[in-house]
Write an enzyme that holds these catalytic residues in place. Structure first.
Site: not given
Length: 222
Positions: A29, A66, A74, A91
């Site tokens: 984040d 991004d 992940r 975005d």
């Protein structure tokens, strides 16, 4: 289009950097927020002054966040709905800053109302293109279409043209024509993509409604 190939390539390239950030204790984040802040700064500080080259350099340094934040999530096994929501929302903010900065240039010292309008159309159509897919998926449709110009294409075309156009301040003649050409390409491509998605959603909605009616009628018959 570019998403399919470029995202996979840069994900592999940026994986070691994402792993380093994890070891340093940085959260996905935080990367998302810093990346968006960097893009906004580059776009709204440099573009309205016509500093397209340096503005693009700054934006490019941060735009890869991004990919990095998702890669980190992940690796940590912490992919979440909140992370996806935050990433997608910011975005849209970053895209708005990029085209908003260009619109401010053309509304001010760039002194071109037509290109200002084209840039605003690029901003608005890009937001709507993203919305159509998100809205279609929210009502249970697959929205199986990518479209001619998605976010990756909009960014690559616009940023590359901005960067090269900025070289006119270094004495490269006539290079500034690249930016207006790119904006027209993005505007037309976004309009085509919007039509593609709307047509797809309408077809899928009709098919889903027909399937629902068939199930209802079948139940009543029994």
């Amino acid at each position: 289009m570019l998403n399919k190939y470029a995202r996979a390539f840069f994900t592999r390239v940026l994986t070691p950097f994402a792993a380093l950030l994890i070891r340093l204790g940085v959260s996905p984040d935080a990367v998302t927020l810093v990346g968006t802040g960097g893009v906004i700064t580059g776009a709204l500080v440099f573009y309205p002054r016509g500093e397209f080259f340096w503005g693009t350099v700054v934006i490019t340094l941060f735009v890869f966040s991004d990919l990095i934040d998702g890669n980190m999530a992940r690796q940590l096994g912490r992919s979440s709905r909140w992370g996806a929501f935050l990433d997608s929302t910011l975005d849209r903010v970053a895209d708005g800053a990029i085209f908003g900065g260009l619109a401010l240039w053309y509304a001010g010292k760039g002194d071109d109302n037509v290109l200002c309008a084209v840039t605003i159309f690029c901003l608005a159509s890009g937001q709507v293109v993203s919305y159509t897919k998100a809205r279609g998926e929210s009502i249970g449709l697959p929205v199986k279409v990518n479209g001619l110009v998605e976010r990756a294409e909009r960014l690559v075309i616009s940023l590359v043209a901005c960067g090269f156009s900025g070289l006119y301040k270094f004495g490269v003649p006539h290079i500034e024509i690249l930016l207006p050409i790119a904006l027209w390409i993005v505007a037309v491509g976004s309009a085509v993509t919007l039509v593609q998605r709307v047509v797809t959603v309408r077809r899928e909605a009709e098919e889903a409604d027909a399937a629902d009616r068939a199930v209802t009628q079948g139940g009543e018959t029994r």
